[in-house]
Design a protein around this motif. Structure first.
Motif, PDB file in Angstrom:
ATOM      1  N   ARG A  36       0.932  -0.736  -0.224  1.00 12.81           N
ATOM      2  CA  ARG A  36      -0.526  -0.149  -0.133  1.00 12.81           C
ATOM      3  C   ARG A  36       0.690   1.360   0.445  1.00 12.81           C
ATOM      4  NH1 ARG A  36      -5.060   0.874   1.839  1.00 12.81           N
ATOM      5  NH2 ARG A  36      -5.317  -1.424   2.241  1.00 12.81           N
ATOM      6  N   ASP A  59      -3.340  -1.775  -3.126  1.00 14.09           N
ATOM      7  CA  ASP A  59      -4.497  -1.586  -1.857  1.00 14.09           C
ATOM      8  C   ASP A  59      -4.638  -3.448  -2.331  1.00 14.09           C
ATOM      9  OD1 ASP A  59      -6.441  -2.152   0.214  1.00 14.09           O
ATOM     10  OD2 ASP A  59      -7.935  -0.793  -0.870  1.00 14.09           O
ATOM     11  N   ASP A  61      -6.697  -5.418  -0.051  1.00 12.56           N
ATOM     12  CA  ASP A  61      -8.213  -5.920  -0.381  1.00 12.56           C
ATOM     13  C   ASP A  61      -8.729  -6.014  -1.713  1.00 12.56           C
ATOM     14  OD1 ASP A  61      -7.785  -6.098   3.344  1.00 12.56           O
ATOM     15  OD2 ASP A  61      -7.817  -3.727   3.039  1.00 12.56           O
ATOM     16  N   ASN A  62      -8.658  -4.763  -2.299  1.00 11.21           N
ATOM     17  CA  ASN A  62      -9.233  -4.225  -3.331  1.00 11.21           C
ATOM     18  C   ASN A  62      -8.616  -5.416  -4.970  1.00 11.21           C
ATOM     19  OD1 ASN A  62      -9.741  -3.562  -6.067  1.00 11.21           O
ATOM     20  ND2 ASN A  62     -10.361  -1.444  -4.858  1.00 11.21           N
ATOM     21  N   TYR A  85      -5.737 -10.955   7.008  1.00  9.63           N
ATOM     22  CA  TYR A  85      -6.353 -10.319   6.487  1.00  9.63           C
ATOM     23  C   TYR A  85      -6.988 -10.438   4.871  1.00  9.63           C
ATOM     24  CZ  TYR A  85      -6.371  -7.692  11.020  1.00  9.63           C
ATOM     25  OH  TYR A  85      -5.740  -8.273  12.131  1.00  9.63           O
ATOM     26  N   GLN A  86      -5.634 -10.019   4.435  1.00 18.81           N
ATOM     27  CA  GLN A  86      -6.383  -9.982   3.057  1.00 18.81           C
ATOM     28  C   GLN A  86      -5.738 -11.330   1.558  1.00 18.81           C
ATOM     29  OE1 GLN A  86      -2.816  -7.314   3.379  1.00 18.81           O
ATOM     30  NE2 GLN A  86      -4.467  -5.120   3.128  1.00 18.81           N
ATOM     31  N   SER A  89      -8.604 -11.631  -1.364  1.00 19.60           N
ATOM     32  CA  SER A  89      -8.714 -10.535  -1.699  1.00 19.60           C
ATOM     33  C   SER A  89      -7.717 -11.439  -2.689  1.00 19.60           C
ATOM     34  CB  SER A  89      -8.572  -9.504  -1.492  1.00 19.60           C
ATOM     35  OG  SER A  89      -7.726  -9.117  -0.411  1.00 19.60           O
ATOM     36  N   TYR A 107      -6.156 -17.103   6.574  1.00 15.05           N
ATOM     37  CA  TYR A 107      -6.828 -16.487   6.903  1.00 15.05           C
ATOM     38  C   TYR A 107      -7.633 -15.766   7.828  1.00 15.05           C
ATOM     39  CZ  TYR A 107     -11.057 -13.367   5.967  1.00 15.05           C
ATOM     40  OH  TYR A 107     -11.824 -12.951   5.703  1.00 15.05           O
ATOM     41  N   PRO A 110     -11.266  -9.784   9.681  1.00 16.82           N
ATOM     42  CA  PRO A 110     -10.960  -8.500  10.466  1.00 16.82           C
ATOM     43  C   PRO A 110     -11.779  -8.389  11.517  1.00 16.82           C
ATOM     44  CG  PRO A 110     -11.738  -8.400   8.551  1.00 16.82           C
ATOM     45  CD  PRO A 110     -11.545  -9.774   8.044  1.00 16.82           C
TER      46      PRO A 110
END
Length: 394
Positions: A36, A59, A61-62, A85-86, A89, A107, A110
Motif C-alpha cells: 500500500r 491496495d 484488499d482490492n 486479512y487480505q 482478496s 486467513y 478482520p
C-alpha cells in the motif's frame, strides 16, 4: 523463459522474501515488490544491489487493483506476505489471472479473532479449474513445522501418535513491551482461548491455562504456554495415526504482565468504541503506539528455536524425536536487515515459491505444506540459511 515474481507486503517478512528471492534470482527472474505504501518497497529495493527490484503500490484488499498489478507485470507467482486479512482478496485475484499463489499465514477475519483454513480450502476447486496452485502457510509455523512433521512421518515412523510444536523466541529487543510481528495478529493470537486436538476432537482451554517448561537447545529452559495455532488444523488431516497435537510458545514475564494489563483495560478489544465523538478500535489504536516490528531488527539480540517433538511407533517399537532449527537474531539482521522472527518466516516463503516455480512441488488446487515430499524443502532449508537438527529422545 524468464519468470516474474510478485511479492505483496513490505514489512519485516516482505524484506526477507525480497532479499532471499534476489539471492536466488536465477529462479525468480524479475522481482516486483508491492505494498500500500510504495516508499516502504523502495527502501527495501535500495538495500538490494545484485538485482533491480521493481516497486509498486497496491491496495491488497482490492481484488481488481491486484488483478491489474498482476497483469501489468505478467507475474508467474504471487508471494503474499501482506496481512492475513487480505489472503482471500489476493487468492481471488490469482484465480482471475490464472497465477500461482503462496502465503505464510491462514486467513483471519478482520472483525473477529478467528483463524482457520475453511475459506481458503473452499477455493481448491476454483484453483484447480484455473490450472493453478495455491500453497498455504509457507512460513515457519505454519510451514517448516508442517514439513518437519512430514519428514518425521516419511523417515522415522510407521505411525506418529503425538506431536508437540515448540516455538521459542529468546530474543531481547530492549523494549519493556513490543511484538515481533504485526501487533494485531500477535495479540489476538495470544489472547484467544487455547485449543489442542486429542482423540479425534478439539479441546479448548483458557488463554495461557496450560504451561510447561522446555529445555530449548542453545537457549535453555523456558516457560512455554499452550496456544491454538493454525498448522494443527491441517496436520490432523494428513498425519496418519495421530492421537494428539499441541502447540506451545514461550513468553517472558514482562510480556505477559503487559498483555494482562492491556486486556484488563480493554485495549485488546476488536469491537469499535466511542472516543471523543469518534469510533476507534482499541487494538488498532494500540498498534499505533507500539514499536513497528520492522524496526526491531537492529536492536534484537539472542536466538529463536522452533521445532517439533514427535512420538510414535517404528518397526513395532516406541520412538521419540525432536527436529528443530535455531536462528540468531543478529546474524539474520546482518544478512537481510531483519530479525530472526521475520527471517524464519521469509526464508520458507521463498523456498516454497522456489519449489513451485521449479515444479518440484506442484499440484493444481489449494494445498498445505505437509502434502508434498518433505525432502526437497528440508534440503533447501540447509542451503538457504535455516539449518536444522534431529535428536532422538528417550
Amino acid at each position: 523463459m524468464k519468470k516474474t515474481t510478485l511479492i505483496i507486503g513490505a514489512g519485516g517478512v516482505g524484506r526477507v522474501v525480497a532479499h532471499k528471492c534476489a539471492m536466488n534470482a536465477d529462479v525468480f527472474g524479475e522481482i516486483v515488490l508491492a505494498s500500500r505504501t510504495k516508499s516502504k518497497c523502495e527502501v527495501i529495493a535500495d538495500e538490494i544491489t545484485n538485482v533491480v527490484i521493481k516497486t509498486a503500490s497496491v491496495d491488497a484488499d482490492n481484488v481488481q487493483e491486484i488483478v491489474e498489478l498482476i497483469k501489468e507485470y505478467k507475474a508467474d507467482i504471487v508471494i503474499n506476505v501482506a496481512l492475513p486479512y487480505q489472503d482471500l482478496s489476493i487468492m481471488d485475484a490469482c484465480i482471475e489471472c490464472g497465477v500461482d499463489y503462496l502465503d505464510t499465514a491462514n486467513y483471519e477475519h478482520p472483525d473477529e479473532a478467528k483463524f482457520e483454513y475453511k475459506e481458503q480450502w473452499a477455493r481448491d476447486e476454483a484453483f484447480a479449474e484455473a490450472g493453478i496452485m495455491g500453497l498455504l502457510g509457507s512460513g515457519f509455523d505454519p510451514g517448516v513445522t508442517n514439513v518437519f512433521c512430514a519428514y518425521a512421518q516419511k523417515h522415522y515412523f510407521d505411525e506418529i501418535h503425538t506431536i508437540d510444536i515448540l516455538d521459542c523466541n529468546a530474543g531481547d529487543h530492549g523494549y519493556p513491551f513490543a511484538t515481533n510481528f504485526n501487533p494485531e495478529i500477535n495479540l489476538r493470537e495470544v489472547s484467544a482461548n487455547g485449543r489442542y486436538w486429542e482423540s479425534g476432537k478439539w479441546i479448548e482451554t483458557e488463554p495461557m491455562e496450560i504451561k510447561m517448561v522446555w529445555d530449548y537447545p542453545e537457549v535453555g529452559p523456558k516457560d512455554s504456554y499452550l496456544l491454538y495455532h493454525e498448522e494443527m488444523e491441517s496436520l490432523v488431516k494428513h498425519i496418519k495415526g495421530l492421537k494428539r497435537i499441541r502447540f506451545f510458545m514461550t513468553f517472558g514475564e514482562s510480556y505477559l504482565t503487559h498483555m494482562k494489563c492491556l486486556e484488563n483495560v480493554g485495549m485488546l478489544g476488536i469491537e469499535p468504541v466511542e472516543h471523543k465523538g469518534q469510533k476507534i478500535i482499541p487494538m488498532e489504536f494500540l498498534k499505533t503506539l507500539l514499536p513497528d516490528p520492522a524496526s526491531l531488527g537492529p536492536r534484537t539480540k539472542g536466538k529463536t528455536n522452533i521445532g517439533i517433538v514427535a512420538e510414535g511407533i517404528k518397526d513395532g517399537k516406541k520412538r521419540k524425536i525432536y527436529i528443530y532449527q535455531v536462528s540468531d537474531h543478529e546474524a539474520c539482521y546482518k544478512e537481510v536487515k531483519s530479525q530472526a522472527v521475520s527471517y524464519t518466516t521469509g526464508v520458507p516463503a521463498m523456498i516454497g515459491a522456489k519449489l513451485m516455480l521449479e515444479k518440484i512441488w506442484y499440484k493444481e488446487g489449494v494445498h498445505n505444506m505437509e502434502e508434498f515430499d518433505p525432502d526437497p524443502f528440508m534440503d533447501e532449508l540447509n542451503k538457504q540459511g535455516l539449518p536444522w537438527k534431529i535428536k532422538e529422545l528417550e
